[in-house]
Design a protein around this motif. Sequence first.
Motif, PDB file in Angstrom:
ATOM      1  N   ILE A  56       0.848  -1.206   0.000  1.00 29.63           N
ATOM      2  CA  ILE A  56       0.000   0.000   0.000  1.00 29.63           C
ATOM      3  C   ILE A  56       0.885   1.259   0.000  1.00 29.63           C
ATOM      4  O   ILE A  56       0.645   2.208  -0.743  1.00 29.63           O
ATOM      5  N   LYS A  57       1.946   1.234   0.788  1.00 32.04           N
ATOM      6  CA  LYS A  57       2.840   2.402   0.870  1.00 32.04           C
ATOM      7  C   LYS A  57       3.567   2.620  -0.464  1.00 32.04           C
ATOM      8  O   LYS A  57       3.753   3.752  -0.907  1.00 32.04           O
ATOM      9  N   GLU A  58       3.948   1.515  -1.093  1.00 31.37           N
ATOM     10  CA  GLU A  58       4.611   1.626  -2.407  1.00 31.37           C
ATOM     11  C   GLU A  58       3.668   2.264  -3.429  1.00 31.37           C
ATOM     12  O   GLU A  58       4.075   3.111  -4.215  1.00 31.37           O
ATOM     13  N   ILE A  59       2.398   1.833  -3.408  1.00 38.72           N
ATOM     14  CA  ILE A  59       1.401   2.388  -4.338  1.00 38.72           C
ATOM     15  C   ILE A  59       1.223   3.886  -4.093  1.00 38.72           C
ATOM     16  O   ILE A  59       1.201   4.693  -5.017  1.00 38.72           O
ATOM     17  N   ALA A  60       1.115   4.250  -2.813  1.00 39.00           N
ATOM     18  CA  ALA A  60       0.891   5.660  -2.451  1.00 39.00           C
ATOM     19  C   ALA A  60       2.039   6.551  -2.937  1.00 39.00           C
ATOM     20  O   ALA A  60       1.821   7.717  -3.279  1.00 39.00           O
ATOM     21  N   LYS A  61       3.219   5.989  -2.984  1.00 39.87           N
ATOM     22  CA  LYS A  61       4.388   6.790  -3.400  1.00 39.87           C
ATOM     23  C   LYS A  61       4.386   7.117  -4.888  1.00 39.87           C
ATOM     24  O   LYS A  61       5.100   8.010  -5.322  1.00 39.87           O
ATOM     25  N   THR A  62       3.585   6.382  -5.691  1.00 40.08           N
ATOM     26  CA  THR A  62       3.685   6.523  -7.147  1.00 40.08           C
ATOM     27  C   THR A  62       2.997   7.773  -7.695  1.00 40.08           C
ATOM     28  O   THR A  62       3.193   8.115  -8.852  1.00 40.08           O
ATOM     29  N   ASN A  63       2.145   8.410  -6.908  1.00 41.84           N
ATOM     30  CA  ASN A  63       1.440   9.586  -7.430  1.00 41.84           C
ATOM     31  C   ASN A  63       1.323  10.656  -6.352  1.00 41.84           C
ATOM     32  O   ASN A  63       0.720  10.428  -5.295  1.00 41.84           O
ATOM     33  N   ILE A  64       1.868  11.824  -6.669  1.00 39.66           N
ATOM     34  CA  ILE A  64       1.959  12.888  -5.658  1.00 39.66           C
ATOM     35  C   ILE A  64       0.578  13.321  -5.137  1.00 39.66           C
ATOM     36  O   ILE A  64       0.420  13.584  -3.939  1.00 39.66           O
ATOM     37  N   ASN A  66      -2.041  11.559  -4.748  1.00 44.39           N
ATOM     38  CA  ASN A  66      -2.737  10.531  -3.964  1.00 44.39           C
ATOM     39  C   ASN A  66      -1.853   9.898  -2.893  1.00 44.39           C
ATOM     40  O   ASN A  66      -2.064   8.748  -2.517  1.00 44.39           O
ATOM     41  N   ARG A  67      -0.917  10.698  -2.363  1.00 40.42           N
ATOM     42  CA  ARG A  67      -0.027  10.194  -1.292  1.00 40.42           C
ATOM     43  C   ARG A  67      -0.798   9.751  -0.052  1.00 40.42           C
ATOM     44  O   ARG A  67      -0.356   8.894   0.702  1.00 40.42           O
ATOM     45  N   TRP A  68      -1.962  10.397   0.158  1.00 38.57           N
ATOM     46  CA  TRP A  68      -2.789  10.087   1.333  1.00 38.57           C
ATOM     47  C   TRP A  68      -3.216   8.621   1.364  1.00 38.57           C
ATOM     48  O   TRP A  68      -3.609   8.118   2.420  1.00 38.57           O
ATOM     49  N   LEU A  69      -3.106   7.940   0.211  1.00 38.63           N
ATOM     50  CA  LEU A  69      -3.486   6.518   0.168  1.00 38.63           C
ATOM     51  C   LEU A  69      -2.667   5.662   1.132  1.00 38.63           C
ATOM     52  O   LEU A  69      -3.064   4.554   1.469  1.00 38.63           O
ATOM     53  N   LYS A  70      -1.540   6.198   1.577  1.00 38.61           N
ATOM     54  CA  LYS A  70      -0.653   5.405   2.449  1.00 38.61           C
ATOM     55  C   LYS A  70      -1.320   4.981   3.760  1.00 38.61           C
ATOM     56  O   LYS A  70      -0.929   3.978   4.340  1.00 38.61           O
ATOM     57  N   GLN A  71      -2.354   5.719   4.205  1.00 42.42           N
ATOM     58  CA  GLN A  71      -3.003   5.311   5.449  1.00 42.42           C
ATOM     59  C   GLN A  71      -4.260   4.468   5.229  1.00 42.42           C
ATOM     60  O   GLN A  71      -5.018   4.196   6.176  1.00 42.42           O
ATOM     61  N   ALA A  72      -4.449   3.994   3.980  1.00 40.67           N
ATOM     62  CA  ALA A  72      -5.607   3.122   3.732  1.00 40.67           C
ATOM     63  C   ALA A  72      -5.326   1.711   4.256  1.00 40.67           C
ATOM     64  O   ALA A  72      -4.263   1.164   3.988  1.00 40.67           O
ATOM     65  N   THR A 143      -9.400   1.872  -5.479  1.00 46.88           N
ATOM     66  CA  THR A 143     -10.013   2.588  -4.353  1.00 46.88           C
ATOM     67  C   THR A 143      -9.425   2.109  -3.026  1.00 46.88           C
ATOM     68  O   THR A 143      -9.146   0.917  -2.882  1.00 46.88           O
ATOM     69  N   PRO A 144      -9.260   3.024  -2.097  1.00 47.39           N
ATOM     70  CA  PRO A 144      -8.987   2.581  -0.726  1.00 47.39           C
ATOM     71  C   PRO A 144     -10.292   2.080  -0.135  1.00 47.39           C
ATOM     72  O   PRO A 144     -11.379   2.493  -0.580  1.00 47.39           O
ATOM     73  N   VAL A 145     -10.219   1.202   0.839  1.00 42.99           N
ATOM     74  CA  VAL A 145     -11.412   0.764   1.576  1.00 42.99           C
ATOM     75  C   VAL A 145     -11.053   0.795   3.057  1.00 42.99           C
ATOM     76  O   VAL A 145     -10.049   0.197   3.469  1.00 42.99           O
ATOM     77  N   GLY A 146     -11.859   1.509   3.828  1.00 47.34           N
ATOM     78  CA  GLY A 146     -11.557   1.574   5.255  1.00 47.34           C
ATOM     79  C   GLY A 146     -12.630   2.318   6.021  1.00 47.34           C
ATOM     80  O   GLY A 146     -13.582   2.846   5.441  1.00 47.34           O
ATOM     81  N   HIS A 147     -12.468   2.322   7.327  1.00 46.49           N
ATOM     82  CA  HIS A 147     -13.408   3.047   8.187  1.00 46.49           C
ATOM     83  C   HIS A 147     -13.023   4.522   8.163  1.00 46.49           C
ATOM     84  O   HIS A 147     -11.884   4.871   8.476  1.00 46.49           O
ATOM     85  N   SER A 148     -13.973   5.352   7.782  1.00 47.03           N
ATOM     86  CA  SER A 148     -13.686   6.772   7.575  1.00 47.03           C
ATOM     87  C   SER A 148     -13.317   7.499   8.870  1.00 47.03           C
ATOM     88  O   SER A 148     -13.928   7.287   9.912  1.00 47.03           O
ATOM     89  N   LYS A 149     -12.332   8.375   8.747  1.00 44.67           N
ATOM     90  CA  LYS A 149     -11.935   9.218   9.871  1.00 44.67           C
ATOM     91  C   LYS A 149     -12.538  10.608   9.696  1.00 44.67           C
ATOM     92  O   LYS A 149     -12.538  11.425  10.599  1.00 44.67           O
ATOM     93  N   GLU A 150     -13.063  10.856   8.485  1.00 43.42           N
ATOM     94  CA  GLU A 150     -13.451  12.219   8.136  1.00 43.42           C
ATOM     95  C   GLU A 150     -14.578  12.776   8.985  1.00 43.42           C
ATOM     96  O   GLU A 150     -14.620  13.959   9.242  1.00 43.42           O
ATOM     97  N   LYS A 151     -15.478  11.873   9.455  1.00 42.25           N
ATOM     98  CA  LYS A 151     -16.604  12.321  10.286  1.00 42.25           C
ATOM     99  C   LYS A 151     -16.075  13.043  11.526  1.00 42.25           C
ATOM    100  O   LYS A 151     -16.664  13.972  12.003  1.00 42.25           O
ATOM    101  N   GLU A 152     -14.888  12.613  11.986  1.00 43.21           N
ATOM    102  CA  GLU A 152     -14.355  13.131  13.236  1.00 43.21           C
ATOM    103  C   GLU A 152     -13.616  14.471  13.105  1.00 43.21           C
ATOM    104  O   GLU A 152     -13.386  15.142  14.063  1.00 43.21           O
TER     105      GLU A 152
END
Length: 180
Positions: A56-64, A66-72, A143-152
Amino acid sequence: MEFSDVINNRVSTRSFLQKIVSDEDILYILECAQKAPSWMNKQCWRFIVIKKQNIIKEIAKTNIINRWLKQAPVIIVACADPKQSGYNNEIGYYIVDVAIAFEHLILAATNRDLGTCWIGGFDEKKIKEILEIPPRIKIVAMTPVGHSKEKESIGLKTRKKLIRSTKRKSLQEIIHWDKW
Ligand SMILES: Cc1cc2nc3c(=O)[nH]c(=O)nc-3n(C[C@H](O)[C@H](O)[C@H](O)COP(=O)(O)O)c2cc1C
Protein backbone atom coordinates in the motif's frame (compact mmCIF):
# COMPACT_ATOMS: atom_id res chain seq x y z
CA MET A 1 -29.25 0.82 4.78
CA GLU A 2 -32.06 2.23 2.59
CA PHE A 3 -31.01 2.53 -1.06
CA SER A 4 -31.39 6.35 -0.99
CA ASP A 5 -29.18 6.47 2.14
CA VAL A 6 -26.49 4.46 0.31
CA ILE A 7 -26.61 6.93 -2.59
CA ASN A 8 -26.60 10.01 -0.34
CA ASN A 9 -23.96 8.72 2.09
CA ARG A 10 -21.40 7.77 -0.55
CA VAL A 11 -18.71 10.43 -0.61
CA SER A 12 -15.05 10.21 -1.50
CA THR A 13 -13.15 9.34 1.67
CA ARG A 14 -9.50 10.29 1.95
CA SER A 15 -8.78 9.75 5.61
CA PHE A 16 -9.05 6.45 7.45
CA LEU A 17 -9.00 5.05 10.97
CA GLN A 18 -6.34 2.43 11.65
CA LYS A 19 -9.03 -0.20 12.01
CA ILE A 20 -9.03 -3.59 10.29
CA VAL A 21 -11.56 -4.17 7.52
CA SER A 22 -13.00 -7.66 7.94
CA ASP A 23 -12.57 -10.27 5.22
CA GLU A 24 -16.33 -10.76 5.42
CA ASP A 25 -16.87 -7.10 4.42
CA ILE A 26 -14.27 -7.38 1.65
CA LEU A 27 -15.94 -10.50 0.23
CA TYR A 28 -19.39 -8.90 0.49
CA ILE A 29 -18.36 -5.86 -1.58
CA LEU A 30 -16.62 -8.08 -4.14
CA GLU A 31 -19.75 -10.27 -4.42
CA CYS A 32 -21.75 -7.09 -5.13
CA ALA A 33 -19.23 -6.18 -7.88
CA GLN A 34 -19.52 -9.70 -9.28
CA LYS A 35 -23.29 -9.18 -9.86
CA ALA A 36 -22.79 -6.22 -12.25
CA PRO A 37 -23.87 -6.45 -15.89
CA SER A 38 -21.14 -6.81 -18.52
CA TRP A 39 -20.60 -7.09 -22.28
CA MET A 40 -22.11 -10.49 -23.26
CA ASN A 41 -21.73 -11.43 -19.60
CA LYS A 42 -18.01 -11.93 -20.20
CA GLN A 43 -17.07 -10.41 -16.82
CA CYS A 44 -13.70 -9.08 -17.95
CA TRP A 45 -13.04 -7.63 -14.48
CA ARG A 46 -10.33 -8.82 -12.14
CA PHE A 47 -9.76 -7.33 -8.67
CA ILE A 48 -6.57 -7.20 -6.66
CA VAL A 49 -7.18 -6.83 -2.93
CA ILE A 50 -4.12 -5.38 -1.20
CA LYS A 51 -3.83 -5.65 2.57
CA LYS A 52 -0.05 -5.74 2.92
CA GLN A 53 0.97 -2.33 4.29
CA ASN A 54 4.34 -2.28 2.50
CA ILE A 55 2.59 -2.68 -0.89
CA ILE A 56 0.00 0.00 0.00
CA LYS A 57 2.84 2.40 0.87
CA GLU A 58 4.61 1.63 -2.41
CA ILE A 59 1.40 2.39 -4.34
CA ALA A 60 0.89 5.66 -2.45
CA LYS A 61 4.39 6.79 -3.40
CA THR A 62 3.68 6.52 -7.15
CA ASN A 63 1.44 9.59 -7.43
CA ILE A 64 1.96 12.89 -5.66
CA ILE A 65 -1.75 13.83 -5.53
CA ASN A 66 -2.74 10.53 -3.96
CA ARG A 67 -0.03 10.19 -1.29
CA TRP A 68 -2.79 10.09 1.33
CA LEU A 69 -3.49 6.52 0.17
CA LYS A 70 -0.65 5.41 2.45
CA GLN A 71 -3.00 5.31 5.45
CA ALA A 72 -5.61 3.12 3.73
CA PRO A 73 -6.03 -0.26 5.46
CA VAL A 74 -6.99 -1.89 2.15
CA ILE A 75 -6.68 -0.91 -1.51
CA ILE A 76 -8.65 -2.64 -4.25
CA VAL A 77 -7.34 -2.32 -7.80
CA ALA A 78 -9.89 -2.89 -10.57
CA CYS A 79 -8.37 -4.45 -13.67
CA ALA A 80 -9.75 -5.64 -16.99
CA ASP A 81 -8.82 -8.18 -19.58
CA PRO A 82 -9.92 -6.16 -22.67
CA LYS A 83 -10.05 -9.29 -24.82
CA GLN A 84 -12.92 -10.47 -22.64
CA SER A 85 -15.12 -7.53 -23.57
CA GLY A 86 -16.34 -5.72 -26.69
CA TYR A 87 -15.80 -2.59 -28.78
CA ASN A 88 -18.61 -0.55 -30.38
CA ASN A 89 -19.11 3.10 -31.43
CA GLU A 90 -15.47 3.76 -30.53
CA ILE A 91 -16.08 2.67 -26.95
CA GLY A 92 -13.89 0.02 -25.39
CA TYR A 93 -16.49 -1.71 -23.25
CA TYR A 94 -13.99 -3.19 -20.83
CA ILE A 95 -13.85 0.24 -19.20
CA VAL A 96 -17.64 0.33 -18.93
CA ASP A 97 -17.83 -3.24 -17.56
CA VAL A 98 -15.26 -2.55 -14.87
CA ALA A 99 -16.67 0.88 -14.03
CA ILE A 100 -20.16 -0.55 -13.41
CA ALA A 101 -18.78 -3.36 -11.25
CA PHE A 102 -16.56 -0.98 -9.33
CA GLU A 103 -19.43 1.37 -8.57
CA HIS A 104 -21.38 -1.64 -7.27
CA LEU A 105 -18.39 -2.31 -5.01
CA ILE A 106 -18.22 1.30 -3.86
CA LEU A 107 -21.95 1.45 -3.05
CA ALA A 108 -21.75 -1.91 -1.26
CA ALA A 109 -18.89 -0.51 0.84
CA THR A 110 -21.06 2.51 1.72
CA ASN A 111 -23.81 0.09 2.76
CA ARG A 112 -21.32 -1.41 5.25
CA ASP A 113 -20.23 2.05 6.48
CA LEU A 114 -16.88 1.74 4.73
CA GLY A 115 -15.26 4.70 3.03
CA THR A 116 -13.92 4.56 -0.53
CA CYS A 117 -12.58 6.97 -3.16
CA TRP A 118 -12.52 6.26 -6.88
CA ILE A 119 -8.92 6.80 -7.94
CA GLY A 120 -8.08 7.56 -11.56
CA GLY A 121 -4.86 9.43 -10.81
CA PHE A 122 -2.38 6.59 -10.97
CA ASP A 123 0.64 5.64 -13.05
CA GLU A 124 -0.43 2.39 -14.70
CA LYS A 125 3.11 1.33 -15.60
CA LYS A 126 4.38 1.71 -12.03
CA ILE A 127 1.35 -0.01 -10.47
CA LYS A 128 1.61 -2.92 -12.92
CA GLU A 129 5.25 -3.36 -11.94
CA ILE A 130 4.52 -3.29 -8.20
CA LEU A 131 1.62 -5.74 -8.47
CA GLU A 132 3.17 -7.94 -11.18
CA ILE A 133 0.17 -7.50 -13.46
CA PRO A 134 0.53 -9.20 -16.88
CA PRO A 135 0.98 -6.89 -19.93
CA ARG A 136 -2.44 -7.72 -21.56
CA ILE A 137 -4.33 -6.52 -18.45
CA LYS A 138 -5.44 -2.88 -18.05
CA ILE A 139 -5.94 -1.05 -14.78
CA VAL A 140 -9.20 0.93 -14.85
CA ALA A 141 -9.38 2.31 -11.32
CA MET A 142 -8.53 1.71 -7.71
CA THR A 143 -10.01 2.59 -4.35
CA PRO A 144 -8.99 2.58 -0.73
CA VAL A 145 -11.41 0.76 1.58
CA GLY A 146 -11.56 1.57 5.26
CA HIS A 147 -13.41 3.05 8.19
CA SER A 148 -13.69 6.77 7.58
CA LYS A 149 -11.93 9.22 9.87
CA GLU A 150 -13.45 12.22 8.14
CA LYS A 151 -16.60 12.32 10.29
CA GLU A 152 -14.35 13.13 13.24
CA SER A 153 -12.34 15.92 11.73
CA ILE A 154 -13.89 19.36 11.13
CA GLY A 155 -10.56 20.54 9.65
CA LEU A 156 -10.67 17.84 7.02
CA LYS A 157 -14.28 18.64 6.18
CA THR A 158 -13.43 22.31 5.68
CA ARG A 159 -10.37 21.47 3.55
CA LYS A 160 -12.49 19.14 1.42
CA LYS A 161 -15.07 21.90 0.89
CA LEU A 162 -12.37 24.37 -0.13
CA ILE A 163 -10.16 22.15 -2.27
CA ARG A 164 -12.29 19.38 -3.68
CA SER A 165 -15.65 20.29 -5.12
CA THR A 166 -18.49 17.93 -4.40
CA LYS A 167 -21.18 20.28 -5.72
CA ARG A 168 -23.37 18.79 -8.44
CA LYS A 169 -24.68 20.42 -11.64
CA SER A 170 -28.43 21.10 -11.55
CA LEU A 171 -30.79 18.62 -13.20
CA GLN A 172 -31.62 21.32 -15.81
CA GLU A 173 -27.98 21.33 -16.88
CA ILE A 174 -27.75 17.59 -17.39
CA ILE A 175 -31.18 16.45 -18.64
CA HIS A 176 -32.63 16.82 -22.13
CA TRP A 177 -36.24 15.72 -22.49
CA ASP A 178 -37.22 13.97 -25.75
CA LYS A 179 -34.46 15.53 -27.92
CA TRP A 180 -31.01 17.09 -27.28
C1 LIG B 1 -12.80 8.74 -12.91
C2 LIG B 1 -12.53 9.35 -11.55
C3 LIG B 1 -11.23 9.58 -11.14
C4 LIG B 1 -10.96 10.11 -9.87
N1 LIG B 1 -9.67 10.24 -9.46
C5 LIG B 1 -9.40 10.69 -8.22
C6 LIG B 1 -8.05 10.74 -7.75
O1 LIG B 1 -7.11 10.34 -8.43
N2 LIG B 1 -7.85 11.22 -6.49
C7 LIG B 1 -8.86 11.65 -5.67
O2 LIG B 1 -8.59 12.05 -4.54
N3 LIG B 1 -10.16 11.61 -6.10
C8 LIG B 1 -10.45 11.13 -7.34
N4 LIG B 1 -11.75 11.03 -7.76
C9 LIG B 1 -12.87 11.41 -6.86
C10 LIG B 1 -13.56 12.72 -7.30
O3 LIG B 1 -12.71 13.81 -7.02
C11 LIG B 1 -14.89 12.85 -6.56
O4 LIG B 1 -15.73 11.77 -6.89
C12 LIG B 1 -15.65 14.16 -6.89
O5 LIG B 1 -14.93 15.28 -6.43
C13 LIG B 1 -17.05 14.21 -6.24
O6 LIG B 1 -16.93 14.09 -4.83
P1 LIG B 1 -17.65 12.89 -4.04
O7 LIG B 1 -17.13 11.58 -4.62
O8 LIG B 1 -17.28 13.06 -2.60
O9 LIG B 1 -19.12 13.00 -4.28
C14 LIG B 1 -12.04 10.47 -9.01
C15 LIG B 1 -13.36 10.21 -9.43
C16 LIG B 1 -13.60 9.63 -10.65
C17 LIG B 1 -15.02 9.28 -11.04
